[in-house]
Design an enzyme around this catalytic site. Structure first.
Site, mmCIF file in Angstrom:
data_model
loop_
_atom_site.group_PDB
_atom_site.id
_atom_site.type_symbol
_atom_site.label_atom_id
_atom_site.label_comp_id
_atom_site.label_asym_id
_atom_site.label_seq_id
_atom_site.Cartn_x
_atom_site.Cartn_y
_atom_site.Cartn_z
ATOM 1 N N ARG A 101 -1.643 -13.131 29.420
ATOM 2 C CA ARG A 101 -2.390 -14.041 30.311
ATOM 3 C C ARG A 101 -3.856 -13.608 30.388
ATOM 4 O O ARG A 101 -4.757 -14.444 30.401
ATOM 5 C CB ARG A 101 -1.781 -14.044 31.721
ATOM 6 N N HIS A 131 -0.897 -21.341 25.003
ATOM 7 C CA HIS A 131 -0.042 -21.223 26.185
ATOM 8 C C HIS A 131 0.446 -19.784 26.283
ATOM 9 O O HIS A 131 0.676 -19.142 25.258
ATOM 10 C CB HIS A 131 1.183 -22.148 26.043
HETATM 11 P P1 ATP Z 1 -0.227 -22.841 30.040
HETATM 12 O O1 ATP Z 1 1.049 -23.034 30.845
HETATM 13 O O2 ATP Z 1 -0.426 -23.898 29.000
HETATM 14 O O3 ATP Z 1 -0.341 -21.440 29.513
HETATM 15 P P2 ATP Z 1 -1.691 -22.336 32.427
HETATM 16 O O4 ATP Z 1 -0.514 -21.500 32.809
HETATM 17 O O5 ATP Z 1 -3.030 -21.696 32.377
HETATM 18 O O6 ATP Z 1 -1.455 -23.027 31.020
HETATM 19 P P3 ATP Z 1 -0.570 -24.353 34.136
HETATM 20 O O7 ATP Z 1 -0.919 -24.455 35.566
HETATM 21 O O8 ATP Z 1 0.766 -23.799 33.755
HETATM 22 O O9 ATP Z 1 -1.751 -23.586 33.383
HETATM 23 O O10 ATP Z 1 -0.702 -25.810 33.509
HETATM 24 C C1 ATP Z 1 -0.112 -26.166 32.256
HETATM 25 C C2 ATP Z 1 -1.123 -26.968 31.473
HETATM 26 O O11 ATP Z 1 -1.388 -28.164 32.189
HETATM 27 C C3 ATP Z 1 -2.482 -26.279 31.299
HETATM 28 O O12 ATP Z 1 -2.527 -25.495 30.121
HETATM 29 C C4 ATP Z 1 -3.419 -27.451 31.217
HETATM 30 O O13 ATP Z 1 -3.519 -27.959 29.891
HETATM 31 C C5 ATP Z 1 -2.763 -28.499 32.086
HETATM 32 N N1 ATP Z 1 -3.383 -28.516 33.421
HETATM 33 C C6 ATP Z 1 -3.131 -27.684 34.444
HETATM 34 N N2 ATP Z 1 -3.887 -27.978 35.520
HETATM 35 C C7 ATP Z 1 -4.638 -29.036 35.139
HETATM 36 C C8 ATP Z 1 -5.607 -29.844 35.798
HETATM 37 N N3 ATP Z 1 -5.962 -29.590 37.062
HETATM 38 N N4 ATP Z 1 -6.174 -30.862 35.108
HETATM 39 C C9 ATP Z 1 -5.807 -31.122 33.829
HETATM 40 N N5 ATP Z 1 -4.900 -30.412 33.152
HETATM 41 C C10 ATP Z 1 -4.311 -29.379 33.792
HETATM 42 MG MG MG Z 2 1.492 -22.206 32.721
#
Ligand code: ATP
Ligand code: MG
Length: 153
Positions: A101, A131
């Site tokens: 992360r 991801h």
């Molecule tokens: P990932 O799970 O892909 O590693 P992350 O853990 O940083 O990303 P999460 O909160 O799990 O973020 O969200 C999953 C995915 O959804 C993000 O990678 C992003 O592409 C999308 N996402 C999350 N929050 C937003 C937002 N506020 N607006 C647009 N897209 C979002």
């Molecule tokens: Mg995530």
């Protein structure tokens, strides 16, 4: 005896060999960044325990991201992750989940730290290059989502 048990528990908590699921997302594959991203993964001490290319269909993408169902960005997220092939990888090292992360950086690449994968390769919150699993339970679920026992080494 009790003290020894307690101590080793604390030591295990501090440094634990873990596996995490990484995905090199379709934007990175399209732009041919996969090699550079794998090189950053290698430079940071992660071992690859499984790897494959996969083009998710809508049903599997919705299942994978079911935790985000109902959120305003859910449809964009599913459309994006199904827009082309990804590379799914199981990574292993001490504290793999938090360390990966850290290596990928913030969800929004504008907020990502220098030297992170998202700072280097991501375009936007949706097209954000990679991801990484966010906790032990999700890492176990996500690794099994993509890989059978036979596909792991
Ligand atoms: P990932 O799970 O892909 O590693 P992350 O853990 O940083 O990303 P999460 O909160 O799990 O973020 O969200 C999953 C995915 O959804 C993000 O990678 C992003 O592409 C999308 N996402 C999350 N929050 C937003 C937002 N506020 N607006 C647009 N897209 C979002
Ligand atoms: Mg995530």
């Amino acid at each position: 005896m009790q003290l020894f048990k307690k101590k080793s528990y604390i030591q295990n908590k501090k440094s634990m060999i873990q596996q995490t699921l990484a995905i090199i997302k379709p934007d990175s594959v399209r732009k041919n960044y996969a090699g550079k991203i794998l090189s950053m993964i290698d430079d940071n001490g992660f071992a690859i325990k499984a790897i494959k290319g996969i083009h998710l269909d809508t049903r599997d993408a919705k299942r994978f991201y079911s935790i985000h169902e109902g959120k305003p960005f859910f449809e964009d997220l599913v459309n994006f992750i199904t827009s082309g092939p990804c590379i799914a990888i199981i990574l292993e090292k001490e504290n793999a989940i938090i360390d990966f992360r850290r290596l990928i950086g913030a969800t929004n690449p504008k907020e990502a730290d220098e030297g992170t994968i998202r700072k280097n390769f991501a375009e936007s919150k949706t097209s954000n290059a990679v991801h990484g699993s966010d906790c032990e339970g999700n890492a176990l679920y996500e690794c099994s989502f993509f890989f059978s026992g036979q596909e792991r080494f």
